[in-house]
Structure formats: C-alpha cells, structure tokens
Enzyme design. Structure first.
Site, PDB file in Angstrom:
ATOM      1  N   GLU A 189      52.143  13.855 -73.471  1.00 19.71           N
ATOM      2  CA  GLU A 189      50.981  14.589 -72.970  1.00 19.71           C
ATOM      3  C   GLU A 189      50.708  15.928 -73.665  1.00 19.71           C
ATOM      4  O   GLU A 189      50.725  16.993 -73.035  1.00 19.71           O
ATOM      5  CB  GLU A 189      51.089  14.763 -71.449  1.00 19.71           C
ATOM      6  CG  GLU A 189      51.041  13.416 -70.739  1.00 19.71           C
ATOM      7  CD  GLU A 189      51.218  13.503 -69.234  1.00 19.71           C
ATOM      8  OE1 GLU A 189      51.548  14.590 -68.720  1.00 19.71           O
ATOM      9  OE2 GLU A 189      51.004  12.469 -68.559  1.00 19.71           O
ATOM     10  N   GLU A 206      50.873   5.488 -69.626  1.00 24.23           N
ATOM     11  CA  GLU A 206      51.032   5.829 -68.213  1.00 24.23           C
ATOM     12  C   GLU A 206      49.716   5.609 -67.480  1.00 24.23           C
ATOM     13  O   GLU A 206      48.654   6.019 -67.950  1.00 24.23           O
ATOM     14  CB  GLU A 206      51.436   7.295 -68.027  1.00 24.23           C
ATOM     15  CG  GLU A 206      52.846   7.641 -68.431  1.00 24.23           C
ATOM     16  CD  GLU A 206      53.204   9.078 -68.070  1.00 24.23           C
ATOM     17  OE1 GLU A 206      52.511   9.677 -67.215  1.00 24.23           O
ATOM     18  OE2 GLU A 206      54.168   9.602 -68.653  1.00 24.23           O
TER      19      GLU A 206
END
Length: 420
Positions: A225, A345
């Site tokens: 991320e 994810e």
C-alpha cells in the site's frame, strides 16, 4: 490493510483526511495498543468447524498449472509449459506484527491451519511480514508451544520457513509481502525512519535466495500500500514507486530469475485519491520494465463500505457503477491485455444479504471471475477489525457465507507433495 500487533479486534480508523488533522504518528501510536485495523483507504477527492464446500467448485475450474517457475504472457500468468495459471488465494497475517508469527497459533497448530486452508480450496497464500522480524532481537510471541512443539526455540525466519514449506507441500503457492518496516505500523514509502531503502532491497534479495529452490514460492509483493508521499513515474528517487519497484525487481532477479514481481499501485493519480495501493493509472505511461522479461504482475487493493463509505457506494446505480470504477483505477490493465493483475486485498464482514457491503463483495467476486483476475482475499484471520476473516472468532469454524461467495471462483491447488 494494516494490522496491529495485539490479538484483538478494533473498529476502523477515521478517514484519512481526519487522521491527518490528528497527525499520522499519533494515529499509529494509538492504534498500536490494539489489533485488527484496516487502513487501506484514502478519501476520494471527487467524491473443528471445517467445511468442504469448495472442493467440488475448485475441481470444475482450470488454472492450477504445472510445476516450475511462473512468468507472464500479455495479461495472463503462465506456467513453465505456457499454460494459464489463475491464483485464487487468501492472506494469513501475523509475521508483520509483534508476534512475529502468523496469528492464531495461540489456539491451534500451524499444520492444522494449513490443512484447513488447503481443504477450503485456496491455491495461493499471501504472507505479510515486517522487516524487523529478521533482526536477532526479534522473538516470536503468541504461540502455544504445546500445540506447536516444533516451533519452540525457532527464530521468526525459521518459523516462516516452516509455514512456507508447509503451505507449498500442500499445493499452496506462496507470495511474500513486505507489509511493514517494523511491527508498529505501515509506512507510506518502501523506506522509513526504521528501514533504509538498501535494507529493504537487501532483505528481498536474501529472501529470494532463501526460497530459490522452492518453485512454489512464486514471488515478491514488494511493498504494501504505497501512498501519501509515494509518486509514480516522476523520477524522484525518494518517492517514485515505479522507479523503486524497477530497482528492487532487477536486484531480486540477479539472484532468482524465477520470481514474479508484484507491484502495487499508489493511493492517487494526479489530484484524485483512491484506496491505499489501489490506483494503477500510472502504468499507462510509466510501466515497470525489468531486465528479466515477462515477470511483472500489477496488484491493487480495493475495499468496501465497511472500511470507508466512498461516494460510489451510495450512487443510485450501485453496484452497476462499480465495473467502471474498477476499470478506471486497476482492471483496465487486465482488460487491455497490458499485464496480469492480482487483487491482493479485498474483503468485508458481510457477504450475504442486501447490505451494501455484501452486494459490493459479491459484485466484485463476479467481476473477478468474469475477467479471470487473480486474487488473495483479506483475510484468513478473524482478527481483522473491519473485515473479519474466513475463520470465525474461535479460529476454527469456517464462515460459510464467505466460503459460499469465494467458492464461486476458485481454481485448483497444485498436487500435494508426498505425505500431504
């Protein structure tokens, strides 16, 4: 997604803009006291209880592939024989936290956990870690050694070796995920105050060497991320994620040419913000080009209203509006035959019923299946505060509604090795 180091749950943090008012450092420190937090979002400026339900579904699908290293061909991952491989897996977190071991081992054995994971039909496991687990000072915690006697006295790295071998012996491919620099929280960039860029790359090179002889360890998710300061393609050596991913991928391939290099997006493109790690629009003009050809897989993260109620979840045409949003930010890479894509994810607590979260999750699963996009679901663990897990809170019982949804799109495991 960010998971903190205590084996408890927590409701979601405030939206990113609100957390910035309090200060990022303060938010991280406050959250470190409790566990199970999602931080995979940014505000849009424009707005034993086991179940075998997946065995039959998995057997009907193609995509297991053969042994040998994987590579890419246009928008597909392919095996050594050129056969298409589709990864349909799950995350199991813990190595990135203060336990320095996968969570749940205080309740049951790691082998029973992997047996159950394989039984549910997951052919891939994304395994998050923090770089400080490799330090000599890092000690495993949160393990019941009566249930896991073979882990007693091992270092976190040696426990990872056990988990990796156990998974691959059962036919589950493994993606290693650099999730955090240390146990205390994620970092916007691949380097931080506690982790230099050199150490980040050195750790990847060591892991690539360590698992070189296991073809079922398929690659590196280079950094979890990227966001905030992270840029894409602007040439700034301190912030350009595309540049850093290229350097790291080439360094890894000097010692292990077999690995796929999974490159996540950032949280923005120009003035528009998206989910942390979820925006890959920069790939159009600035793709990651490695010296070793056909090894790049782009990876996005995408979440639902249980994490943050983006304006698109409240649109009158929801969920029909969602494919256009996915295609703008990440799915175009697959649709336009640019490269393979992994949705690394996504997840949520509700998968059945008429709630917007359940509707969103099922719409996304249908979309992934339609376009044969690989995924690793967040998460196996129940102690993810905003999403829950495939396992219920007893760490044994399968959430049947979640598996009913996931079983709609699963491809087979590799053949288990002898004895498994």
């Amino acid at each position: 997604m960010d998971q903190n180091n205590a084996p408890t749950t927590e409701t979601k943090r405030a939206p990113r803009s609100q957390r910035l008012r309090f200060g990022i450092a303060a938010a991280v420190v406050a959250a470190a006291a409790v566990g199970g937090t999602v931080t995979a979002f940014a505000v849009n400026n424009n707005s034993d209880g086991q179940s075998a339900t997946t065995t039959t579904s998995a057997a009907k699908a193609s995509g297991a592939g053969a042994e040998g290293p994987l590579s890419t061909k246009k928008s597909d991952i392919v095996d050594a024989d050129g056969k298409k491989v589709v990864l349909t897996g799950v995350n199991w977190f813990g190595f990135e936290t203060g336990t320095y071991a996968p969570h749940g081992l205080w309740t049951r054995s790691w082998e029973s956990m992997l047996d159950q994971m394989a039984k549910q039909g997951f052919n891939t496991m994304r395994l998050p870690y923090a770089n400080d687990m490799f330090k000599s000072s890092a000690k495993p915690d949160g393990i019941d050694y009566h249930k896991n006697p073979d882990l007693k006295g091992l270092t976190p790295q040696q426990i990872m070796d056990k988990i990796v071998k156990g998974a691959t012996d059962r036919g589950i491919r493994v993606i290693l995920d650099q999730h955090r620099p240390d146990q205390y929280g994620q970092s916007e960039l691949w380097h931080s105050q506690s982790l230099s860029e050199k150490q980040w790359m050195d750790d990847w090179v060591k892991l690539a060497k360590r698992y070189k002889n296991n073809d079922r360890v398929i690659g590196a998710d280079l950094h979890n991320e990227p966001r905030g300061q992270a840029t894409w393609g602007d040439g700034n050596p301190k912030t350009d994620w595309q540049l850093a991913a290229t350097k790291a991928g080439n360094a890894i391939h000097k010692v292990n040419k077999n690995w796929l290099i999974f490159v996540e997006g950032t949280d923005r493109h120009k003035n528009e913000q998206f989910w942390w790690g979820g925006d890959l629009q920069g790939v159009k003009k600035h793709p990651v080009k490695l010296n070793e050809p056909n090894k790049v897989v782009y990876s996005a993260h995408d979440y639902g209203p249980g994490v943050y109620n983006q304006n698109w979840f409240m649109a009158k045409d929801f969920p029909k509006n969602m494919p256009a949003i996915w295609e703008k930010h990440w799915a175009y890479i697959k649709k336009q035959n640019i490269a393979p894509l992994l949705l690394g994810e996504f997840g949520g607590k509700k998968t059945a019923g008429k709630s917007s979260e359940a509707v969103w999750q099922n719409a996304l699963m249908d979309y992934l299946k339609k376009h044969q996009i690989s995924y690793t679901y967040w998460t196996w663990n129940p102690d993810s505060g905003d999403t829950g897990g495939v396992l219920k809170n007893d760490w044994k019982t399968i959430d049947k509604n979640k598996m009913k949804m996931l079983a709609k799109y699963q491809t087979p495991l590799l053949e288990a090795k002898k004895g498994k």
